[in-house]
Design a protein around this motif. Structure first.
Motif, mmCIF file in Angstrom:
data_model
loop_
_atom_site.group_PDB
_atom_site.id
_atom_site.type_symbol
_atom_site.label_atom_id
_atom_site.label_comp_id
_atom_site.label_asym_id
_atom_site.label_seq_id
_atom_site.Cartn_x
_atom_site.Cartn_y
_atom_site.Cartn_z
ATOM 1 N N TRP A 24 -21.840 -7.086 24.573
ATOM 2 C CA TRP A 24 -21.803 -6.854 26.019
ATOM 3 C C TRP A 24 -23.022 -7.463 26.680
ATOM 4 C CZ3 TRP A 24 -23.481 -3.354 22.478
ATOM 5 C CH2 TRP A 24 -24.654 -2.653 22.736
ATOM 6 N N GLN A 25 -22.834 -7.779 27.971
ATOM 7 C CA GLN A 25 -23.924 -8.387 28.716
ATOM 8 C C GLN A 25 -24.822 -7.310 29.309
ATOM 9 O OE1 GLN A 25 -22.932 -11.583 31.599
ATOM 10 N NE2 GLN A 25 -24.517 -12.458 30.315
ATOM 11 N N ARG A 85 -28.484 -7.944 31.307
ATOM 12 C CA ARG A 85 -29.563 -8.898 31.564
ATOM 13 C C ARG A 85 -30.932 -8.234 31.591
ATOM 14 N NH1 ARG A 85 -26.619 -13.490 32.892
ATOM 15 N NH2 ARG A 85 -24.771 -13.078 34.139
ATOM 16 N N TYR A 142 -28.498 -15.567 26.250
ATOM 17 C CA TYR A 142 -27.307 -15.169 27.005
ATOM 18 C C TYR A 142 -27.478 -13.823 27.694
ATOM 19 C CZ TYR A 142 -25.113 -18.986 24.515
ATOM 20 O OH TYR A 142 -24.796 -20.214 24.026
ATOM 21 N N CYS A 154 -27.393 -10.863 26.238
ATOM 22 C CA CYS A 154 -26.377 -9.908 25.798
ATOM 23 C C CYS A 154 -26.721 -9.273 24.452
ATOM 24 C CB CYS A 154 -24.989 -10.526 25.796
ATOM 25 S SG CYS A 154 -24.815 -11.948 24.777
#
Ligand code: HEC
Length: 410
Positions: free
Chosen positions: A99-100, A102, A228, A230
């Motif tokens: 899952w992302q 940030r 990314y 994630c």
């Protein structure tokens, strides 16, 4: 709008034409059979080419939090998509969850003002009746869940083994090389996992029992990808132990992720509904899969009108609320984490599952349940007297109560 939770194959409702049959399904997770062992799976090649299933997770809005700073940080009510894959061998099953997030948050030492990102995987202890699964997230009376939880932790090692985190040192400040450094790293990761990995059986808030021995042993890890933004979480465990038996053609599972940046006690929790996993190559799990993923397709317009007339006196649902509507669970995202069977049961038989979360010291008028002869009785009246078509319409409408998926803001 990105992927919705349900793959809608037909239109939901055609004007006033109500459907009472339900033939639409959420995506089932198919666990592929492999021959290798799952040791060191987080870096292993066997998870390189897996096929991932997208699953939506929603902020669990059920309980209105008192903490103002938390409430503010969570006011955006954003749901996310996580990606899940599963594999199994003769004795074990493993999940990979991506899952992302940030904003990397790591729980440092034992500071109480910094919260770690994390994830949890849970299973119902008993899923023989897929229409009567435990209350999502925490389980409920007589319907227990087994939860495996992992929080993000720093790679620091407290060398004295006496738990004094003030003395933690980073690997750069050690004078170890080669094998000694390897051992050091191993100690670090063991320490981290032991400290921040928990398994518990739960039958509702305030009734968690942590499993401290090895009887529900899992191997869990979290790896952050800075490029990314994630997380990749992995969990492997026995297919069968004294708590659960997953060695069947298909079984339910649910996922939660925590965003430590959002400050909530332990970070904001986003929760999926009960999902289904099928062990590839085994047959006979179709009924469970269709029962759990079943969605009710009734007349949404009528459902909304009936919901306003019968339910808003007590419940909040997004913008909809009345003067008294804080005296029952907030239903703003209920369609995101409840099955149609659960919603129907809540309407027809509120005592079957009492949402196990409200402060018992609340003023008498605002209690969610009363205790009569030692048994909890919901303050929600049964609506079993409603015409079946009307109930179907309400269930259909309540299933649509969930926030949209949005791209996360930094
Ligand atoms: C008199 C107040 C009242 C009314 C009217 C009412 N409810 Fe409830 N409802 C509650 C309370 C209190 C609970 C929490 C206790 C429980 O689980 O039964 C609850 C629980 C629920 C839950 C479970 C929520 C969760 O988080 O799992 C659902 C779903 C629900 N109600 C739907 C409805 C629907 C649909 C209607 C209208 C047909 C309705 N309710 C009418 C008071 C009410």
């Amino acid at each position: 709008m990105k992927t919705e939770f349900f793959k809608i194959k037909t239109a939901f409702s055609f004007g006033f034409l109500a459907f009472t049959s339900s033939t639409l399904f959420a995506e089932n997770i198919i666990a592929t059979k492999v021959n290798s062992s799952f040791e060191g799976i987080e870096t292993s090649n066997i998870i390189k080419d897996l096929k991932f299933t997208e699953i939506s997770v929603y902020p669990q809005k059920t309980i209105v939090l008192n903490d103002k700073s938390v409430a503010e940080k969570n006011s955006q009510n954003i749901s996310k998509i996580i990606k899940v894959s599963a594999i199994y061998n003769d004795s074990d099953i493993a999940f990979v969850i991506k899952w992302q997030d940030r904003t990397l948050s790591i729980q440092e030492g034992y500071k109480t003002d910094i919260y770690g990102d994390g994830f949890a995987v849970q299973f119902p202890k008993d899923y023989s009746d897929p229409k009567k699964l435990p209350y999502i997230g925490m389980g409920s009376e007589n319907r227990e869940v087994l939860v495996h939880l992992q929080k993000a932790v720093p790679n620091i090692y407290e060398p004295n083994g006496n738990g004094n985190v003030e003395l933690q040192i980073s690997r750069n400040n050690t004078n170890y090389f080669d094998e000694e450094l390897k051992q050091f790293d191993q100690n670090v990761s063991n320490l981290a996992r032991i400290d921040y990995q928990k398994s518990f059986v739960s039958a509702g808030f305030r009734s968690l029992t942590e499993i401290k021995d090895d009887s529900a042993k899992v191997d869990m890890n979290m790896v952050y990808n800075h490029n990314y933004g994630c997380w990749k979480g992995t969990l492997s465990r026995k297919l069968k132990d004294e708590y659960i038996n997953l060695n069947s053609p298909s079984f339910p599972v649910a996922f939660a992720i925590w965003d430590g940046d959002k400050n909530n006690r332990g970070g904001t929790k986003l929760l999926s509904s009960w999902q289904t996993v099928t062990l590839d190559g085994k047959t006979g799990g179709e009924v469970l899969v269709s029962e759990i993923n079943n969605i009710q397709t009734g007349n949404l317009e009528n459902g909304k009108a009936q919901f306003k007339a019968n339910c808003i006196a007590c419940h909040i649902a997004g913008e909809m609320k009345s003067a008294m509507s804080f005296m029952a669970p907030d239903l703003t995202n209920i369609g995101g984490y409840a099955s149609s069977a659960y919603i129907r049961e809540s309407i027809i038989d509120p005592n079957a599952v009492i949402v196990p979360g409200y402060n018992r010291n609340a003023h008498k008028n605002f209690e969610w349940y009363q205790i009569v002869d030692g048994k909890r009785i919901s303050t929600m009246p049964s609506f079993s007297w409603l015409d079946e078509n009307i109930t179907n319409d309400i269930v259909s409408y309540v299933q649509t109560l969930k926030t949209q998926i949005k791209e996360e803001k930094k």
